[in-house]
Each structure stands twice: as C-alpha cells, then as structure tokens.
Design a protein around this motif. Structure first.
Motif, PDB file in Angstrom:
ATOM      1  N   TRP A 122       0.828  -1.202   0.000  1.00 28.94           N
ATOM      2  CA  TRP A 122       0.000   0.000   0.000  1.00 28.94           C
ATOM      3  C   TRP A 122       0.868   1.260   0.000  1.00 28.94           C
ATOM      4  CZ3 TRP A 122      -4.588   1.724  -1.141  1.00 28.94           C
ATOM      5  CH2 TRP A 122      -4.999   2.959  -0.647  1.00 28.94           C
ATOM      6  N   GLN A 123       1.934   1.254   0.799  1.00 33.26           N
ATOM      7  CA  GLN A 123       2.813   2.424   0.898  1.00 33.26           C
ATOM      8  C   GLN A 123       3.592   2.669  -0.393  1.00 33.26           C
ATOM      9  OE1 GLN A 123       4.611   0.838   4.581  1.00 33.26           O
ATOM     10  NE2 GLN A 123       4.395   2.873   5.444  1.00 33.26           N
ATOM     11  N   LYS A 124       3.733   1.611  -1.198  1.00 35.31           N
ATOM     12  CA  LYS A 124       4.513   1.736  -2.437  1.00 35.31           C
ATOM     13  C   LYS A 124       3.696   2.336  -3.582  1.00 35.31           C
ATOM     14  CE  LYS A 124       7.463  -2.221  -1.521  1.00 35.31           C
ATOM     15  NZ  LYS A 124       7.427  -3.668  -1.749  1.00 35.31           N
ATOM     16  N   LYS A 125       2.383   2.471  -3.407  1.00 31.92           N
ATOM     17  CA  LYS A 125       1.552   2.987  -4.503  1.00 31.92           C
ATOM     18  C   LYS A 125       1.882   4.452  -4.788  1.00 31.92           C
ATOM     19  CE  LYS A 125      -2.477  -0.027  -4.000  1.00 31.92           C
ATOM     20  NZ  LYS A 125      -2.284  -0.796  -5.234  1.00 31.92           N
ATOM     21  N   SER A 126       1.506   4.895  -5.997  1.00 34.56           N
ATOM     22  CA  SER A 126       1.766   6.279  -6.389  1.00 34.56           C
ATOM     23  C   SER A 126       0.556   7.142  -6.030  1.00 34.56           C
ATOM     24  CB  SER A 126       2.011   6.344  -7.887  1.00 34.56           C
ATOM     25  OG  SER A 126       0.785   6.152  -8.558  1.00 34.56           O
ATOM     26  N   PRO A 127       0.727   8.464  -5.962  1.00 28.62           N
ATOM     27  CA  PRO A 127      -0.405   9.343  -5.665  1.00 28.62           C
ATOM     28  C   PRO A 127      -1.574   9.136  -6.636  1.00 28.62           C
ATOM     29  CG  PRO A 127       1.643  10.570  -5.564  1.00 28.62           C
ATOM     30  CD  PRO A 127       1.993   9.210  -6.067  1.00 28.62           C
ATOM     31  N   LEU A 128      -1.270   8.880  -7.913  1.00 28.47           N
ATOM     32  CA  LEU A 128      -2.347   8.679  -8.886  1.00 28.47           C
ATOM     33  C   LEU A 128      -3.110   7.391  -8.591  1.00 28.47           C
ATOM     34  CD1 LEU A 128      -0.485   9.856 -12.103  1.00 28.47           C
ATOM     35  CD2 LEU A 128      -2.395  11.011 -10.983  1.00 28.47           C
ATOM     36  N   GLU A 129      -2.413   6.392  -8.101  1.00 29.98           N
ATOM     37  CA  GLU A 129      -3.095   5.143  -7.725  1.00 29.98           C
ATOM     38  C   GLU A 129      -3.956   5.359  -6.482  1.00 29.98           C
ATOM     39  OE1 GLU A 129      -0.407   1.385  -8.834  1.00 29.98           O
ATOM     40  OE2 GLU A 129       0.704   2.943  -7.779  1.00 29.98           O
ATOM     41  N   TRP A 130      -3.407   6.069  -5.477  1.00 33.27           N
ATOM     42  CA  TRP A 130      -4.199   6.346  -4.268  1.00 33.27           C
ATOM     43  C   TRP A 130      -5.446   7.137  -4.608  1.00 33.27           C
ATOM     44  CZ3 TRP A 130       1.036   7.960  -1.897  1.00 33.27           C
ATOM     45  CH2 TRP A 130       1.635   6.870  -1.244  1.00 33.27           C
ATOM     46  N   GLU A 131      -5.301   8.046  -5.562  1.00 30.84           N
ATOM     47  CA  GLU A 131      -6.431   8.908  -5.911  1.00 30.84           C
ATOM     48  C   GLU A 131      -7.620   8.108  -6.454  1.00 30.84           C
ATOM     49  OE1 GLU A 131      -5.765  12.105  -8.728  1.00 30.84           O
ATOM     50  OE2 GLU A 131      -6.197  13.549  -7.138  1.00 30.84           O
ATOM     51  N   THR A 132      -7.352   6.948  -7.042  1.00 25.43           N
ATOM     52  CA  THR A 132      -8.448   6.151  -7.596  1.00 25.43           C
ATOM     53  C   THR A 132      -9.361   5.603  -6.486  1.00 25.43           C
ATOM     54  OG1 THR A 132      -7.137   4.114  -7.594  1.00 25.43           O
ATOM     55  CG2 THR A 132      -7.077   5.427  -9.604  1.00 25.43           C
ATOM     56  N   TYR A 133      -8.908   5.647  -5.234  1.00 27.68           N
ATOM     57  CA  TYR A 133      -9.732   5.142  -4.124  1.00 27.68           C
ATOM     58  C   TYR A 133     -10.663   6.211  -3.549  1.00 27.68           C
ATOM     59  CZ  TYR A 133      -6.818   0.951  -4.003  1.00 27.68           C
ATOM     60  OH  TYR A 133      -6.190  -0.226  -4.326  1.00 27.68           O
ATOM     61  N   LEU A 134     -10.455   7.481  -3.914  1.00 25.46           N
ATOM     62  CA  LEU A 134     -11.247   8.570  -3.329  1.00 25.46           C
ATOM     63  C   LEU A 134     -12.736   8.365  -3.576  1.00 25.46           C
ATOM     64  CD1 LEU A 134      -9.354  11.944  -3.991  1.00 25.46           C
ATOM     65  CD2 LEU A 134      -9.164  10.361  -2.083  1.00 25.46           C
ATOM     66  N   GLU A 138       1.149  15.404 -13.316  1.00 26.75           N
ATOM     67  CA  GLU A 138      -0.126  14.857 -12.835  1.00 26.75           C
ATOM     68  C   GLU A 138       0.029  14.279 -11.443  1.00 26.75           C
ATOM     69  OE1 GLU A 138      -1.547  11.988 -15.636  1.00 26.75           O
ATOM     70  OE2 GLU A 138      -1.810  13.513 -17.190  1.00 26.75           O
ATOM     71  N   ALA A 139       1.112  13.555 -11.251  1.00 27.62           N
ATOM     72  CA  ALA A 139       1.354  12.951  -9.938  1.00 27.62           C
ATOM     73  C   ALA A 139       1.517  14.029  -8.873  1.00 27.62           C
ATOM     74  CB  ALA A 139       2.595  12.063  -9.998  1.00 27.62           C
ATOM     75  N   GLN A 140       2.181  15.097  -9.251  1.00 33.23           N
ATOM     76  CA  GLN A 140       2.402  16.194  -8.305  1.00 33.23           C
ATOM     77  C   GLN A 140       1.080  16.848  -7.906  1.00 33.23           C
ATOM     78  OE1 GLN A 140       4.894  17.140  -6.574  1.00 33.23           O
ATOM     79  NE2 GLN A 140       3.919  18.965  -5.750  1.00 33.23           N
ATOM     80  N   ARG A 141       0.191  17.014  -8.909  1.00 32.65           N
ATOM     81  CA  ARG A 141      -1.122  17.597  -8.613  1.00 32.65           C
ATOM     82  C   ARG A 141      -1.915  16.680  -7.684  1.00 32.65           C
ATOM     83  NH1 ARG A 141      -0.876  19.934 -13.750  1.00 32.65           N
ATOM     84  NH2 ARG A 141      -1.635  18.062 -14.773  1.00 32.65           N
ATOM     85  N   ALA A 142      -1.883  15.387  -7.994  1.00 31.86           N
ATOM     86  CA  ALA A 142      -2.606  14.417  -7.168  1.00 31.86           C
ATOM     87  C   ALA A 142      -2.059  14.432  -5.741  1.00 31.86           C
ATOM     88  CB  ALA A 142      -2.465  13.020  -7.777  1.00 31.86           C
ATOM     89  N   ARG A 143      -0.734  14.455  -5.633  1.00 34.81           N
ATOM     90  CA  ARG A 143      -0.079  14.455  -4.323  1.00 34.81           C
ATOM     91  C   ARG A 143      -0.511  15.679  -3.506  1.00 34.81           C
ATOM     92  NH1 ARG A 143       5.320  14.788  -6.026  1.00 34.81           N
ATOM     93  NH2 ARG A 143       5.126  12.651  -6.699  1.00 34.81           N
ATOM     94  N   ALA A 144      -0.566  16.830  -4.174  1.00 32.74           N
ATOM     95  CA  ALA A 144      -0.945  18.067  -3.480  1.00 32.74           C
ATOM     96  C   ALA A 144      -2.399  18.008  -3.010  1.00 32.74           C
ATOM     97  CB  ALA A 144      -0.725  19.261  -4.403  1.00 32.74           C
ATOM     98  N   ARG A 145      -3.291  17.506  -3.898  1.00 33.84           N
ATOM     99  CA  ARG A 145      -4.718  17.403  -3.524  1.00 33.84           C
ATOM    100  C   ARG A 145      -4.897  16.480  -2.332  1.00 33.84           C
ATOM    101  NH1 ARG A 145      -5.820  17.389  -9.208  1.00 33.84           N
ATOM    102  NH2 ARG A 145      -5.577  15.147  -9.300  1.00 33.84           N
ATOM    103  N   LEU A 146      -4.235  15.335  -2.372  1.00 31.48           N
ATOM    104  CA  LEU A 146      -4.369  14.349  -1.298  1.00 31.48           C
ATOM    105  C   LEU A 146      -3.816  14.885   0.020  1.00 31.48           C
ATOM    106  CD1 LEU A 146      -3.178  11.211  -3.311  1.00 31.48           C
ATOM    107  CD2 LEU A 146      -5.490  11.579  -2.464  1.00 31.48           C
ATOM    108  N   ARG A 147      -2.664  15.521  -0.058  1.00 32.57           N
ATOM    109  CA  ARG A 147      -2.011  16.023   1.150  1.00 32.57           C
ATOM    110  C   ARG A 147      -2.822  17.159   1.780  1.00 32.57           C
ATOM    111  NH1 ARG A 147       1.425  14.722   5.336  1.00 32.57           N
ATOM    112  NH2 ARG A 147       2.706  16.491   5.923  1.00 32.57           N
ATOM    113  N   ARG A 148      -3.380  18.035   0.903  1.00 33.70           N
ATOM    114  CA  ARG A 148      -4.179  19.152   1.410  1.00 33.70           C
ATOM    115  C   ARG A 148      -5.372  18.627   2.199  1.00 33.70           C
ATOM    116  NH1 ARG A 148      -6.143  21.415  -3.228  1.00 33.70           N
ATOM    117  NH2 ARG A 148      -4.047  21.974  -3.853  1.00 33.70           N
ATOM    118  N   ARG A 149      -6.035  17.614   1.654  1.00 36.41           N
ATOM    119  CA  ARG A 149      -7.180  17.021   2.355  1.00 36.41           C
ATOM    120  C   ARG A 149      -6.741  16.375   3.667  1.00 36.41           C
ATOM    121  NH1 ARG A 149     -11.929  13.809  -0.682  1.00 36.41           N
ATOM    122  NH2 ARG A 149     -12.920  15.555  -1.691  1.00 36.41           N
ATOM    123  N   PHE A 150      -5.581  15.752   3.656  1.00 37.23           N
ATOM    124  CA  PHE A 150      -5.099  15.090   4.869  1.00 37.23           C
ATOM    125  C   PHE A 150      -4.815  16.124   5.958  1.00 37.23           C
ATOM    126  CE2 PHE A 150      -1.647  13.201   7.479  1.00 37.23           C
ATOM    127  CZ  PHE A 150      -2.358  12.120   7.980  1.00 37.23           C
TER     128      PHE A 150
END
Lengths: 96, 96
Positions: A4-16, B18-30
């Motif tokens: 789970w920790q190895k996934k990328s942000p784009l992969e995590w985003e698919t769970y939102l 794209e990954a950077q945008r996803a990372r920022a969105r996820l982190r902001r929510r967290f």
C-alpha cells in the motif's frame, strides 16, 4: 514498506470517494468512505455516517494497512457529501 | 524520502506533473483532516491490542509521532503524551 505504501499518488487517488474495507495488521478491520490518502505516510482517512447527521472519521496509518478492498463506488451525492466534511474550514481560510 | 515520489517512466514530464497535482490534492485534504481532529476526543488502537482514549493534538510531518492530551492510562491521566506512529494502527474521532 508494505504494498500500500509503495503505490503512487495517482493510484491512491483512484480510491477517493469509494466505500472500502481496510484490512489492518493484528486482525483489525476498518470500513468507510475514502476522504483522502496522505501521500507522505500513506495513511487512509475514512468517513462513516453512524447517524444521519454525524460523521465519524477514522485514520488508518499507512504502515498498518494490509489490504484495501473496494466495496462500492460513490455516486455524485456521496462525493458532494464527502467534499463538504472539511469544507467550512476551507471557505473560512480562503475567503478574502 | 522517496515514498510516492518516483517519476513516471513513459511520459516523464506529463506523468510527474499529474502525480504532483494528485499528491498536493491528497495532502491538502489530509492536513485538513488533521486540523479538524485537533482538540477532539479520539480513540487510538495501538499494537498488541491496546486501546486508549485521548484528545487529539497534532501529528508530525510523516505521522511518526502523534501528540495527544488527556491520555487515559491505567496509571492515571497523562496531561500530554507522544504516541509513536509505528505503535498506532488507527484512530477515530467524531465530527459534530
């Protein structure tokens, strides 16, 4: 580091906005709608609605996640409901 | 730390943006979720079946430590304490 920790942000985003069941180490289990996944710690934030008006937030730390199973896709209404959970703070912080 | 920060091989520039945008969105929510947790009564599930109640305070950048207040232990009430992130499996708090 677990899978789970190895996934990328784009992969995590698919769970939102999906209803998931998280298998946690030491035989724990957590169920709820995914609000976000912290890209730094891989921690999952889940929302449940025990009563209609109230919200309960669970945070499963990334290191403790064994598996995440998607149970249900969220519809537009649920997506809207989830995005509103932290929204009042948001509008307060960013209003001119 | 490289966690979740690897570059995309096929379209390095586009994928990384794209990954950077996803990372920022996820982190902001967290971070909003953590802000919402502050000062709320929470229940923590720790390793080895330990469960404790405390008021959530803050987490450090990688959730390596969680600051809590009014931690109820068998030895009494601890005004302030640090829970080690690797010892915590999950925590839950209600939102009004």
């Amino acid at each position: 580091m677990n899978e789970w920790q190895k996934k990328s942000p784009l992969e995590w985003e698919t769970y939102l906005n999906k209803l998931v069941k998280v298998a946690v180490i030491e035989k724990h289990e957590c169920e709820g709608w995914v609000l976000t996944v912290d890209p730094v710690s891989a921690s999952i934030v889940l929302a449940t609605f025990p009563e209609n008006e109230s919200v309960s937030i669970s945070v499963v730390l990334g290191h403790a996640v064994e598996e995440v199973e998607i149970l249900k896709e969220g519809d537009d209404e649920m997506e809207q409901r989830l995005s509103c959970i932290f929204a009042p703070e948001e509008s307060k912080a960013y209003s001119p | 730390r490289g966690r979740g920060f690897e570059s995309r091989r096929r379209h390095p520039a586009r994928g990384e943006a794209e990954a950077q945008r996803a990372r920022a969105r996820l982190r902001r929510r967290f971070l909003r979720a953590l802000a919402a947790a502050r000062g709320r009564p929470a229940r923590f599930w720790l390793r080895a079946g330990v469960r404790v109640d405390a008021t959530f305070g803050a987490a450090d950048r990688e959730a390596a430590a969680l600051l809590v207040e009014a931690l109820r232990t068998p030895l009494g009430l601890q005004e302030a304490a640090l829970l080690r992130g690797p010892d915590v499996l999950c925590f839950r708090f209600p939102l009004p």
